[in-house]
Enzyme design. Structure first.
Site, PDB file in Angstrom:
ATOM      1  N   CYS A  80       0.862  -1.180   0.000  1.00 12.41           N
ATOM      2  CA  CYS A  80       0.000   0.000   0.000  1.00 12.41           C
ATOM      3  C   CYS A  80       0.896   1.227   0.000  1.00 12.41           C
ATOM      4  O   CYS A  80       1.704   1.417   0.922  1.00 12.41           O
ATOM      5  CB  CYS A  80      -0.871  -0.017   1.253  1.00 12.41           C
ATOM      6  SG  CYS A  80      -1.811   1.498   1.475  1.00 12.41           S
ATOM      7  N   CYS A 190      -0.463   3.812  -6.562  1.00 14.10           N
ATOM      8  CA  CYS A 190      -1.448   3.224  -5.639  1.00 14.10           C
ATOM      9  C   CYS A 190      -1.659   1.820  -6.163  1.00 14.10           C
ATOM     10  O   CYS A 190      -1.844   1.632  -7.377  1.00 14.10           O
ATOM     11  CB  CYS A 190      -2.754   4.011  -5.657  1.00 14.10           C
ATOM     12  SG  CYS A 190      -4.118   3.159  -4.829  1.00 14.10           S
TER      13      CYS A 190
END
Ligand code: DGL
Length: 270
Positions: A80, A190
């Site tokens: 992440c 992302c």
């Protein structure tokens, strides 16, 4: 990064993300190192991470790292970007297993392969941290970095609305803004964004985009204590909410057969 414990080779590697995004990393890791025992945690109860505060993101990371500590992991992969940007620096020395953050692990390789203008699409929290700009220019000061936040893109993936007109128009306007900077490459900053590649490709060739997951899986392989068995590794997948939605929307990257719903972990520390 944290100390390597060379006695724990067959212990699992834990991965985490706010949802299905980290599976874009996890799936590559499983292909590269199929014998490793792995755990995946999708923190859907706290999704999206991109609009959360630094303090909240540190709390989420600690709760998951505490959970993995109890599972006796040999390493945790922060699959992440948002957590890597906002929480990693604070938590990195709090555990005695290796912690691999996606941005900091990939920056040197991306920076060395890049020149000129580099675009970054990322969540608001990642863009606000300027983690990509800071990390990439550390290794290649000549780079010009343009970071653009895409607040809706995670929800397109997690709600299964990738192919809606609304998603198309939103992606189109962000791509137009990005292309006006004339980037040599565009980093998908992302782990949810590689799910959107078929739409992104309508505005620029696939080679224009860098998915750090590819570099990241190779980096982890080169820095981890490898499992010494030659049989396929075990896996367990956990979510803090919405297991059915997780299974459904993960399909592009990974076939999640079973996933275990855990009660939402309340903040144990601030
Ligand atoms: N996939 C994550 C990232 O790489 C988090 C996205 C979100 O939940 O906002 O930043």
């Amino acid at each position: 990064m944290s100390t390597v414990n060379h006695n724990l080779n067959n212990n699992p590697v834990g991965f985490f993300d706010s949802g299905v995004g980290g599976l874009s990393v996890y799936s590559r890791f499983k292909k590269l190192l199929p014998n490793e025992n792995t755990l995946y945690y999708g923190d859907l109860a706290n999704l999206p991470y991109g609009n959360k505060s630094k303090a909240e993101l540190i709390g989420f990371a600690r709760n998951i790292l505490d959970f993995y500590k109890a599972k006796n992991v040999k390493a945790v992969v922060i699959a992440c970007n948002t957590s890597s940007a906002q929480a990693y620096e604070t938590v990195k020395n709090e555990y005695d297993f290796q912690i691999f953050p996606i941005i900091q692990s990939c920056a040197e390789i991306i920076a060395e392969q890049s020149c000129g203008n580099i675009g970054v699409f990322a969540t608001e929290a990642t863009v606000n941290s300027h983690a990509y700009a800071k990390e990439l220019t550390k290794y290649n000061p000549g780079l010009e970095i343009f970071e653009i936040a895409c607040p809706n893109w995670v929800s397109f993936v997690e709600s299964g609305s990738i192919n809606s007109n609304y998603a198309f128009e939103d992606i189109k306007s962000h791509m137009q803004a990005m292309l006006s900077f004339n980037p040599q490459k565009i980093i998908l900053g992302c782990t949810h964004y590689p799910y959107l590649i078929n739409i992104l490709k309508k505005f620029a060739p696939a080679e224009k985009f860098i998915d750090p997951a590819e570099i990241f899986a190779e980096y982890i392989k080169n820095h981890i204590d490898l499992n010494c068995t030659d049989s396929p590794g075990n896996e367990a997948i956990y979510v803090s909410a919405s297991p059915e939605s997780f299974k459904e929307h993960s399909k592009i990257f990974y076939n999640v057969k079973e996933c275990c719903l855990l009660p939402k972990i309340e903040h144990s520390r601030s």
